[in-house]
Design a protein around this motif. Structure first.
Motif, short mmCIF file in Angstrom:
data_model
loop_
_atom_site.label_atom_id
_atom_site.label_comp_id
_atom_site.label_asym_id
_atom_site.label_seq_id
_atom_site.Cartn_x
_atom_site.Cartn_y
_atom_site.Cartn_z
N ASP A 194 -42.46 8.27 66.61
CA ASP A 194 -41.84 9.51 66.10
C ASP A 194 -42.17 9.65 64.62
O ASP A 194 -41.68 8.85 63.81
CB ASP A 194 -40.32 9.43 66.36
N GLU B 88 -37.51 13.25 57.12
CA GLU B 88 -37.38 14.22 58.21
C GLU B 88 -36.13 13.96 59.04
O GLU B 88 -35.51 14.88 59.56
CB GLU B 88 -38.63 14.16 59.12
N GLU B 89 -35.75 12.68 59.15
CA GLU B 89 -34.71 12.32 60.13
C GLU B 89 -33.30 12.73 59.69
O GLU B 89 -32.42 12.91 60.52
CB GLU B 89 -34.75 10.82 60.44
N GLN C 130 -41.12 13.43 72.81
CA GLN C 130 -39.71 13.03 72.67
C GLN C 130 -38.86 13.60 73.79
O GLN C 130 -37.64 13.72 73.65
CB GLN C 130 -39.13 13.43 71.30
N HIS D 198 -36.12 8.27 69.72
CA HIS D 198 -34.95 7.85 68.94
C HIS D 198 -34.34 6.62 69.60
O HIS D 198 -33.13 6.53 69.80
CB HIS D 198 -33.92 8.98 68.82
N HIS E 70 -43.83 12.61 59.37
CA HIS E 70 -42.97 11.81 58.49
C HIS E 70 -43.09 10.32 58.81
O HIS E 70 -43.46 9.95 59.93
CB HIS E 70 -41.52 12.26 58.62
ZN ZN Z 1 -36.93 11.79 64.93
#
Ligand code: ZN
Length: 422
Positions: free
Chosen positions: A104, A138-139, A204, A393, A93
């Protein structure tokens, strides 16, 4: 070099250009760049459109066939010699958290683009078509849920329902915003065979970075159960009520949270158990709390273990409440089963790493990804690369160019061999 039909030849199928991949990541990160060095490119905003436009322009330069589906997913295809064969797909994404990082999502998309560019450079043809996909939103920051566009593709969520999702201010919908930025495509979303889906991502989390291992072959993603707990005692005067006569809901909640933390260490591997929300009534400095409500987020990669954790968690809460003479109400607010990726896809990642002489280890994903949805409709695997200190994040999210290039080499090798080369 080309590979034999049997797929047993060693050596790279085509050469990934790590500098070109890095340059694409840095150029994409300029769109929505934050003062703290991160990226804020929320789904279906003008910045998201600019990021999509840049990606589409790169795909067109690479002679990929670009289609937009009804959820705004961008699918860029490199035709194979068997153009009607189900595609081997990759992607991730381009939307980010409000104060997100440069990697990310963007890494998975641009690693996919680099695979296409590298195959073009080496003039390698595949039998099955290859596709790099940008999954919308996506988030899940603006529109509830997260990864809804890949969920629709996989048949886990209805198209009309997803298009009607309101934004967090309740002023617009997913469908309206998609049309506003010009990405309300007319290609069908899902309902077609996919040969395989491989998603590259930064981990992540801290496991690969701490171990100094460049590649994670992702076995699956954790299941998750969420709860809301209400502990009820009796309000009273903080100065006059002796300690032995109190029914303090806050003290009870504190003991429960501590006990849950201890419970996590009784299972191997450890689940992760978090209380991140707490509400106190009446929330006054000189009144003994009469009621406390708190959240529990428990995650584990194995569903049977998760069920055992659920039982013990309930028992621990009840015992603590009973001992303190407190009332207890427990509500399970959501449950998501663990995702197990396709063994052949996981093995394809390990084999690619072995062929290229790269150290790897098996790993579980702590976070959810579009790949977790794709796993419902296609053989799916993921490739993790380390990010510095496991931070994500976060504007400080960082990854090393050489690790990103290595992950891309694995992705290329796995995809090309799965599709077959000629
Ligand atoms: Zn993310």
């Amino acid at each position: 070099m080309a590979v034999s039909d049997s797929g047993t030849a060693s050596g790279p199928v085509a050469a990934v250009d790590g500098d070109r991949l890095w340059a694409a990541l840095m150029e994409m990160a300029r769109i929505g760049a934050t003062p703290g060095g991160g990226v804020g490119r929320l789904a279906l905003t003008d910045l998201d459109r600019d990021g999509r436009d840049l990606f589409v322009s790169w795909c067109q330069e690479a002679s990929l066939e670009v289609r937009i589906d009804r959820m705004g997913n961008i699918r860029a295809r490199r035709p194979g010699t068997k153009p009607d064969a189900p595609p081997v797909m990759t992607g991730s994404h381009l939307d980010t958290q409000p104060l997100g990082g440069k990697f990310d999502g963007a890494y998975g998309v641009l690693a996919g683009l680099e695979v296409m560019r590298a195959l073009n450079d080496a003039a390698v043809e595949t039998r099955a078509p290859l596709e790099v996909v940008v999954w919308s939103d996506e988030e899940g920051v603006r529109f509830a849920g997260g990864a809804m566009a890949s969920a629709v593709f996989a048949g886990r969520f209805g198209l009309d329902q997803a298009l009607a999702l309101p934004d967090r201010e309740g002023t617009t919908t997913f469908g309206e915003e998609l049309a506003r930025i010009g990405y309300d495509g007319d290609a069908p979303c899902g309902g077609e065979p996919v040969s395989a889906f491989f998603e590259a991502q930064i981990e992540q989390g801290p496991v690969l970075d701490a171990a100094g291992t460049p590649i994670g072959a992702v076995l699956g993603a954790q299941g998750q159960r969420c709860y809301l707990v209400t502990v009820t005692g009796e309000e009273g005067h903080a100065g006059t009520l002796p300690m032995d006569l109190r029914r303090d809901a806050m003290v009870g909640a504190a003991r429960m949270i501590d006990a849950l933390n201890g419970l996590a260490f009784e299972f191997e591997p450890n689940p992760v158990i978090t209380t991140g929300y707490l509400a106190v009534r009446p929330n006054s400095r000189n009144t003994i709390p009469g009621q406390v409500t708190f959240s529990i987020d428990a995650r584990h990669p194995d569903d049977a273990t998760m069920t055992a954790i659920d039982a013990q968690l309930r028992a621990v809460l009840k015992k603590t409440a009973d001992q303190a003479g407190l009332g207890l109400e427990l509500t399970q607010t959501s449950a998501r089963d663990a995702v197990v990726f396709d063994p052949a896809c996981v093995q394809a990642v390990r084999d690619a790493a072995d062929r290229l002489g790269v150290a790897w280890r098996d790993i579980h994903s702590g976070a959810g990804h579009d790949a977790c949805n794709l796993a419902l409709c296609a053989p799916t695997g993921m490739i993790f690369v380390p990010c510095d200190d496991g931070i994500s994040h976060n504007e400080r999210e960082a990854a090393r160019p050489e690790n990103l290039a290595t992950g891309c080499r694995i992705l290329l090798d796995a995809m090309a061999r799965w599709a077959g080369t000629v």
